[in-house]
Design a protein around this motif. Structure first.
Motif, mmCIF file in Angstrom:
data_model
loop_
_atom_site.group_PDB
_atom_site.id
_atom_site.type_symbol
_atom_site.label_atom_id
_atom_site.label_comp_id
_atom_site.label_asym_id
_atom_site.label_seq_id
_atom_site.Cartn_x
_atom_site.Cartn_y
_atom_site.Cartn_z
ATOM 1 N N ARG A 92 0.820 -1.215 0.000
ATOM 2 C CA ARG A 92 0.000 0.000 0.000
ATOM 3 C C ARG A 92 0.854 1.265 0.000
ATOM 4 N NH1 ARG A 92 -4.637 1.619 -1.981
ATOM 5 N NH2 ARG A 92 -4.642 3.792 -1.444
ATOM 6 N N SER A 93 1.998 1.217 0.674
ATOM 7 C CA SER A 93 2.865 2.404 0.718
ATOM 8 C C SER A 93 3.401 2.757 -0.671
ATOM 9 C CB SER A 93 4.023 2.200 1.699
ATOM 10 O OG SER A 93 4.884 1.170 1.243
ATOM 11 N N GLU A 94 3.607 1.746 -1.528
ATOM 12 C CA GLU A 94 4.061 2.009 -2.897
ATOM 13 C C GLU A 94 2.950 2.674 -3.715
ATOM 14 O OE1 GLU A 94 6.356 -1.033 -5.026
ATOM 15 O OE2 GLU A 94 6.256 -2.193 -3.167
ATOM 16 N N ILE A 95 1.733 2.182 -3.552
ATOM 17 C CA ILE A 95 0.602 2.775 -4.273
ATOM 18 C C ILE A 95 0.359 4.204 -3.785
ATOM 19 C CG2 ILE A 95 -1.892 2.604 -4.689
ATOM 20 C CD1 ILE A 95 -1.479 -0.486 -4.661
ATOM 21 N N ASP A 96 0.486 4.414 -2.463
ATOM 22 C CA ASP A 96 0.328 5.760 -1.910
ATOM 23 C C ASP A 96 1.405 6.707 -2.432
ATOM 24 O OD1 ASP A 96 -1.900 4.937 -0.508
ATOM 25 O OD2 ASP A 96 -0.832 4.697 1.413
ATOM 26 N N ALA A 97 2.647 6.195 -2.566
ATOM 27 C CA ALA A 97 3.738 7.023 -3.098
ATOM 28 C C ALA A 97 3.438 7.447 -4.531
ATOM 29 C CB ALA A 97 5.065 6.263 -3.021
ATOM 30 N N TRP A 98 2.884 6.539 -5.311
ATOM 31 C CA TRP A 98 2.517 6.878 -6.693
ATOM 32 C C TRP A 98 1.385 7.909 -6.697
ATOM 33 C CZ3 TRP A 98 -0.482 3.354 -10.548
ATOM 34 C CH2 TRP A 98 -0.425 3.907 -11.828
ATOM 35 N N SER A 99 0.388 7.728 -5.839
ATOM 36 C CA SER A 99 -0.727 8.677 -5.762
ATOM 37 C C SER A 99 -0.254 10.075 -5.368
ATOM 38 C CB SER A 99 -1.771 8.196 -4.753
ATOM 39 O OG SER A 99 -2.362 7.008 -5.202
ATOM 40 N N ALA A 100 0.784 10.124 -4.555
ATOM 41 C CA ALA A 100 1.313 11.413 -4.103
ATOM 42 C C ALA A 100 2.147 12.101 -5.181
ATOM 43 C CB ALA A 100 2.153 11.214 -2.840
ATOM 44 N N ASP A 101 2.627 11.351 -6.160
ATOM 45 C CA ASP A 101 3.477 11.901 -7.215
ATOM 46 C C ASP A 101 3.116 11.232 -8.543
ATOM 47 O OD1 ASP A 101 5.461 13.107 -8.713
ATOM 48 O OD2 ASP A 101 7.124 12.092 -7.710
ATOM 49 N N LEU A 102 1.914 11.524 -9.041
ATOM 50 C CA LEU A 102 1.386 10.844 -10.223
ATOM 51 C C LEU A 102 2.284 10.943 -11.451
ATOM 52 C CD1 LEU A 102 -2.417 11.748 -10.109
ATOM 53 C CD2 LEU A 102 -1.391 9.491 -9.786
ATOM 54 N N LEU A 103 2.995 12.038 -11.609
ATOM 55 C CA LEU A 103 3.756 12.239 -12.835
ATOM 56 C C LEU A 103 5.157 11.650 -12.811
ATOM 57 C CD1 LEU A 103 2.789 15.878 -13.858
ATOM 58 C CD2 LEU A 103 1.757 13.704 -14.529
ATOM 59 N N ASP A 104 5.819 11.688 -11.681
ATOM 60 C CA ASP A 104 7.239 11.329 -11.664
ATOM 61 C C ASP A 104 7.580 10.039 -10.923
ATOM 62 O OD1 ASP A 104 8.149 13.599 -13.193
ATOM 63 O OD2 ASP A 104 7.636 14.818 -11.449
ATOM 64 N N TYR A 105 6.652 9.494 -10.158
ATOM 65 C CA TYR A 105 6.909 8.229 -9.465
ATOM 66 C C TYR A 105 6.941 7.097 -10.482
ATOM 67 C CZ TYR A 105 6.614 4.463 -6.050
ATOM 68 O OH TYR A 105 6.869 3.345 -5.308
ATOM 69 N N ARG A 106 7.868 6.160 -10.293
ATOM 70 C CA ARG A 106 8.002 5.028 -11.218
ATOM 71 C C ARG A 106 7.463 3.770 -10.534
ATOM 72 N NH1 ARG A 106 13.806 4.469 -12.421
ATOM 73 N NH2 ARG A 106 13.061 2.858 -13.840
ATOM 74 N N PRO A 107 6.180 3.436 -10.779
ATOM 75 C CA PRO A 107 5.585 2.260 -10.136
ATOM 76 C C PRO A 107 6.367 0.989 -10.459
ATOM 77 C CG PRO A 107 3.924 3.506 -11.346
ATOM 78 C CD PRO A 107 5.246 4.085 -11.698
ATOM 79 N N GLY A 108 6.747 0.281 -9.418
ATOM 80 C CA GLY A 108 7.483 -0.963 -9.601
ATOM 81 C C GLY A 108 8.842 -0.768 -10.249
ATOM 82 N N GLY A 109 9.340 0.468 -10.292
ATOM 83 C CA GLY A 109 10.615 0.753 -10.941
ATOM 84 C C GLY A 109 10.498 0.845 -12.455
ATOM 85 N N GLY A 110 9.276 0.817 -12.984
ATOM 86 C CA GLY A 110 9.059 0.907 -14.435
ATOM 87 C C GLY A 110 9.056 2.356 -14.900
ATOM 88 N N GLU A 111 8.157 2.683 -15.797
ATOM 89 C CA GLU A 111 8.062 4.041 -16.333
ATOM 90 C C GLU A 111 7.247 4.937 -15.415
ATOM 91 O OE1 GLU A 111 7.612 4.257 -21.000
ATOM 92 O OE2 GLU A 111 6.208 2.790 -20.182
ATOM 93 N N ASN A 112 7.512 6.221 -15.499
ATOM 94 C CA ASN A 112 6.605 7.156 -14.850
ATOM 95 C C ASN A 112 5.678 7.745 -15.919
ATOM 96 O OD1 ASN A 112 7.818 9.557 -15.991
ATOM 97 N ND2 ASN A 112 9.366 9.503 -14.371
#
Length: 180
Positions: A92-112
């Motif tokens: 959940r903390s990874e999903i929350d990190a992505w939600s907090a930075d929709l444009l630049d966070y790289r989900p799972g280390g993939g693309e942002n």
């Protein structure tokens, strides 16, 4: 220029799994359903067809055109280590990190989202230069949302944020028409 954006048929993956860039086949019955729906729409017949090279888009492109153009810039976002994991199994903390930075966070280390927006914007610029009156684009929901947001104008970051924040309501085989 008019673009007819078509979301690929339903991929062969259980519900609830993350599968962005994973190259999954489409379900045969859904391919036939989408083809029938496209025939019913009576889209113009002699227009160029562009498609994501991922199987779930490519199979449809090959059925509607004898010479589709496959363009990797139309592929779905790469979710890195999240690919083929059930959404409930992603911390959940990874999903929350992505939600907090929709444009630049790289989900799972993939693309942002910005990386995806840059490649989709490059496709759109090239499509405009090709000077076709109309084109069919078979791709993915994320790609469709980005193309729509880019067509509305503004900066690349603003378009990417619009696309990322927009609720996902694009069904398999849905068609969206854009006037560019």
């Amino acid at each position: 220029m008019r673009l007819y954006l078509v979301r690929h048929p339903k991929p062969d993956v259980p519900a609830g799994y993350c599968y962005g860039r994973t190259d999954l086949p489409a379900i045969g019955a859904d391919i036939e359903r989408v083809l029938a729906a496209l025939r019913h729409r009576n889209l113009p017949g002699a227009m160029p067809v562009y498609a994501s090279p991922l199987q779930r888009s490519a199979v449809l492109a090959r059925r509607v055109s004898t010479a589709p153009t496959f363009d990797a810039r139309l592929a779905e976002m790469d979710f890195g280590a999240w690919e083929l994991r059930h959404w409930d199994d992603i911390d959940r903390s990874e999903i929350d990190a992505w939600s907090a930075d929709l444009l630049d966070y790289r989900p799972g280390g993939g693309e942002n989202v910005m990386q995806v927006a840059m490649r989709v914007a490059a496709f759109l610029a090239d499509a405009r230069c090709a000077d076709h009156a109309e084109a069919l684009v078979i791709c993915h929901a994320g790609t469709m949302r980005l193309l729509h947001a880019l067509a509305l104008g503004g900066t690349l970051r603003a378009a990417a944020l619009r696309a990322a924040a927009e609720p996902h309501h694009i069904g398999y085989g849905d068609v969206m028409t854009l006037e560019i």
